[in-house]
Design a protein around this motif. Structure first.
Motif, short mmCIF file in Angstrom:
data_model
loop_
_atom_site.label_atom_id
_atom_site.label_comp_id
_atom_site.label_asym_id
_atom_site.label_seq_id
_atom_site.Cartn_x
_atom_site.Cartn_y
_atom_site.Cartn_z
N ARG A 231 11.19 -0.97 -2.94
CA ARG A 231 11.69 -1.74 -4.09
C ARG A 231 12.13 -0.81 -5.22
O ARG A 231 13.01 -1.16 -5.99
CB ARG A 231 10.63 -2.72 -4.59
CG ARG A 231 9.38 -2.08 -5.19
CD ARG A 231 8.28 -3.10 -5.38
NE ARG A 231 7.86 -3.65 -4.08
CZ ARG A 231 6.88 -4.53 -3.91
NH1 ARG A 231 6.23 -5.00 -4.97
NH2 ARG A 231 6.56 -4.95 -2.72
N ASP A 262 12.40 -3.32 1.72
CA ASP A 262 11.41 -4.06 0.94
C ASP A 262 11.99 -5.43 0.60
O ASP A 262 13.06 -5.53 -0.01
CB ASP A 262 11.12 -3.25 -0.33
CG ASP A 262 9.94 -3.80 -1.12
OD1 ASP A 262 9.64 -5.01 -0.98
OD2 ASP A 262 9.34 -3.03 -1.89
N GLU A 263 11.27 -6.50 0.97
CA GLU A 263 11.84 -7.84 0.77
C GLU A 263 12.10 -8.14 -0.72
O GLU A 263 12.97 -8.94 -1.06
CB GLU A 263 10.94 -8.91 1.39
CG GLU A 263 9.51 -8.91 0.87
CD GLU A 263 8.55 -9.74 1.73
OE1 GLU A 263 8.93 -10.12 2.85
OE2 GLU A 263 7.42 -9.97 1.28
N THR A 264 11.37 -7.47 -1.61
CA THR A 264 11.56 -7.67 -3.05
C THR A 264 12.99 -7.35 -3.49
O THR A 264 13.50 -7.94 -4.45
CB THR A 264 10.60 -6.73 -3.84
OG1 THR A 264 9.36 -6.68 -3.16
CG2 THR A 264 10.41 -7.21 -5.25
N VAL A 319 10.36 -5.98 5.03
CA VAL A 319 8.91 -5.78 5.06
C VAL A 319 8.34 -6.05 3.67
O VAL A 319 9.04 -6.00 2.66
CB VAL A 319 8.54 -4.34 5.51
CG1 VAL A 319 8.86 -4.12 6.97
CG2 VAL A 319 9.22 -3.30 4.62
N ASP A 320 7.03 -6.31 3.68
CA ASP A 320 6.34 -6.61 2.43
C ASP A 320 5.89 -5.29 1.76
O ASP A 320 4.74 -4.89 1.88
CB ASP A 320 5.12 -7.51 2.75
CG ASP A 320 4.39 -7.93 1.48
OD1 ASP A 320 4.89 -7.63 0.37
OD2 ASP A 320 3.31 -8.54 1.61
N GLY A 321 6.85 -4.65 1.10
CA GLY A 321 6.54 -3.43 0.37
C GLY A 321 6.15 -2.27 1.27
O GLY A 321 6.32 -2.31 2.49
N GLY A 324 3.81 -3.02 4.11
CA GLY A 324 4.48 -3.67 5.23
C GLY A 324 5.23 -2.64 6.08
O GLY A 324 5.23 -2.72 7.32
#
Lengths: 413, 413
Positions: A231, A262-264, A319-321, A324
């Motif tokens: 992110r 990063d999904e963010t 991925v979650d950060g 992830g």
């Protein structure tokens, strides 16, 4: 073969004592001998090429096999570069003094005898022979039958150089390609004569060596390298690194095969990076959530994330950060090379500490996974094992060490 | 067993990230738990001792097995010493910057999971568990059936300490001794879950492990250590070192088994040294030329020079200077530890460069071949292989490394 092992052992004892200058002189003499032998090597290579054509081998295969004057001069150049490297043997890695006055030094020594098993590229004959020699090791080379004549001609030049410098010709031996049982015997270690095996070639060769060898192996089965865009990544940097990591050369083990975002920052970073990859000629395969944001992406299956494409294809997942990313990599990685793009020092540190791969990069392309790029002056391969050598295997990694303790009559109470 | 492997792997991932302080806290908590458990451990040990007596085991065997309060407190003390060692994980071994600005660091990381297979000494449970933990590794312990109850009681205390510090109890697992197939499965590596095997015990155990293991092994089969007295040796020093190297403790792997004396000084040095050895209670066996100068010496056969006595017996031969000593050692050595006594720097350098053993000493007793004496703060064993660990295997040798490359957007041209 057992006789080759015994001769390697006895050559190794001479090499272990050879001064740095003598080994360098041999490498320079080998370079000259290779250059003098240009006509013979080209003639031998023509035999191999004719056989390859007869056997209907692909053009790309024949290109890898082909030696012209330029390529032969490059082989000689690489021998001179190895000659110029600093000699690792006898260098002190660390030293300390004990309260009783004993001075303990940990000093690099040759390993002994290296077995190198390779396929069609004849230049491995010279590169592997030279790197082993520089580290004070004897080497037993087993090349592919496709390049037998070329390797034989190069090998004769190497032995001429050894003899000119007063070193035993048995320091670099080439197994006659007619000996079909040789690989199996080498993998058993020739009765203790071979200390390490290095396979150079495709997946099936490495797989066989890893499953059959009774001696240590320096190798990697594949380079399923991941690039993670955090992110806190700079978008322009991430895009540049992604294109380079995947597309600079797609056929090398350090090429990225999977992109994790990063999904963010998926809404801002994903599409620009995937567009840049496609513009560079890359096929993009993504998970469903990737395809929701970027409908041009083709679907990726779980198998895609297990695949080393070695081609202009990339698999993509959100991925979650950083955690992830770490989890995804732990599941799919080949423990070769992974990179993170981020401006967040904490995320980088977490990635560095948690990912269990030979090479980890921050804000740099995975294609730097290479002994030359590390400053090792050449490599005999890249290892993903954790024992002894890990990452690029250069001259230093082809040595071991012993402890040399200097006293003044100390006895143990 | 496969389940133990999977649990070790997952504990190893937690350990790799555990801060140094948490691992130290666990080791201190383990020490306290061991001390709290003195009554339980003594009771468990009584069971083992009763079985040993029933089975008619020798008194010396039962003594090795016996734990009293003093010995249990010593186990706790050794846990505290390991807690106080500096943590190797995360330390930078070397670093350099490339012309393109990439900073490359080589950083120590845990190996993963260590398998330790040992015999009757129950204290190995604590020592091996603690050293592996300090290096960030999970460990699977397989102790001997003779000490099963004692090891089980110690192991429960170790796990209590782990849990108290918030670390997974699976970091130190003990294989139920009823599982007869366990050793074989461990040697196969538990499906990739075990990275290294360390055998602790007699020759037959080490031999089995070395011949069957499909994963790397840190071990030594024997310590057939040589002491060479050069023509330039100080006689008083040579005598002192010979007596200490052979007789301080005869049962350890660093005890000298063969004495080599330069024939040039045989008339002056040989008899005084052999007399001193006999005075200390040693049986002296010599070649014919030794016996001509010292008729009190008993005859030595070729087999004597191949024998690790681990007893108050020494084999003696005359050699033609340092080169003769090097040649004798190359023929008979177990590549463990060898020493030279000499005031001639050139002879010492020749010995250091030519003898292919893990530990070489100059003017010091072979009995210094020990991790504690090297300042490693304990050892899990001594390795004579050349890969990864060689010589005393301490906490640092139970780590591997990776490369961490820091960039600022570098791509490879």
């Amino acid at each position: 073969m057992q006789d080759m092992g015994a001769r390697a052992r006895s050559a190794a004892r001479v090499l272990a004592l050879a001064p740095a200058e003598q080994k360098s002189a041999a490498l320079l003499a080998m370079a000259e001998a290779v250059e003098r032998a240009v006509p013979e090597i080209i003639e031998a290579n023509a035999t191999d090429l004719a056989k390859a054509e007869e056997a209907g081998m692909a053009a790309s295969f024949r290109d890898r096999l082909r030696l012209d004057e330029g390529r032969i001069r490059a082989i000689a150049g690489s021998l001179r570069e190895i000659a110029a490297l600093s000699d690792p043997v006898g260098s002190t890695v660390s030293e300390w003094t004990r309260p009783n006055g004993l001075l303990i030094r940990r000093v690099r020594t040759p390993i002994g005898t290296i077995g190198v098993i390779y396929e069609s590229r004849p230049n491995v004959t010279a590169d592997a022979g030279a790197l082993c020699l520089k580290a004070g090791n004897a080497v037993i080379l087993r090349g592919g039958s496709d390049s037998a004549a070329s390797s034989g001609a190069i090998h004769r030049a190497l032995q001429a150089g050894l003899e000119q410098a007063g070193l035993p010709a048995d320091a670099i031996q080439l197994v006659p390609v007619t000996d079909r049982a040789a690989v199996g015997e080498m993998l058993k270690g020739l009765n203790g004569a071979i200390d390490v095996i290095v396979p150079r070639g495709g997946r099936s060769l490495v797989e066989r060596v890893q499953s059959e060898a009774r001696v240590p192996v320096f190798a990697h089965l594949e380079g399923l390298c991941h690039l993670y865009i955090d992110r806190a990544a700079d978008l322009a940097m991430a895009r540049g690194i992604a294109v380079n990591a995947k597309m600079r050369r797609t056929g090398i083990c350090g090429a990225a095969e999977t992109l994790l975002v990063d999904e963010t920052v998926a809404t801002t970073h994903l599409v620009p990076i995937l567009d840049a990859l496609r513009e560079a000629g890359c096929e993009v395969r993504g998970t469903e959530d990737v395809r929701r944001l970027d409908p041009k992406a083709l679907p990726a299956s779980d198998e895609d994330f297990r695949t080393e494409y070695l081609d202009a294809i990339i698999s993509v997942a959100l991925v979650d950060g950083v955690d992830g990313a770490i989890e995804h990599i732990a599941r799919y990685s080949s423990h070769h090379t992974e990179a993170i793009v981020s401006e967040d020092a904490e995320a980088v540190e977490r990635f560095f500490r948690s990912v269990d791969s030979a090479i980890l990069l921050h804000n740099a392309s995975t294609q730097f996974a290479d002994g030359g790029e590390f400053g090792f002056g050449g490599e005999i391969g890249i290892a993903t094992g954790k024992m002894h050598a890990r990452g690029p295997v250069g001259v230093e990694q082809l040595t071991t060490f012993n402890y040399r303790v200097s006293g003044s009559g100390q006895i143990r109470p």
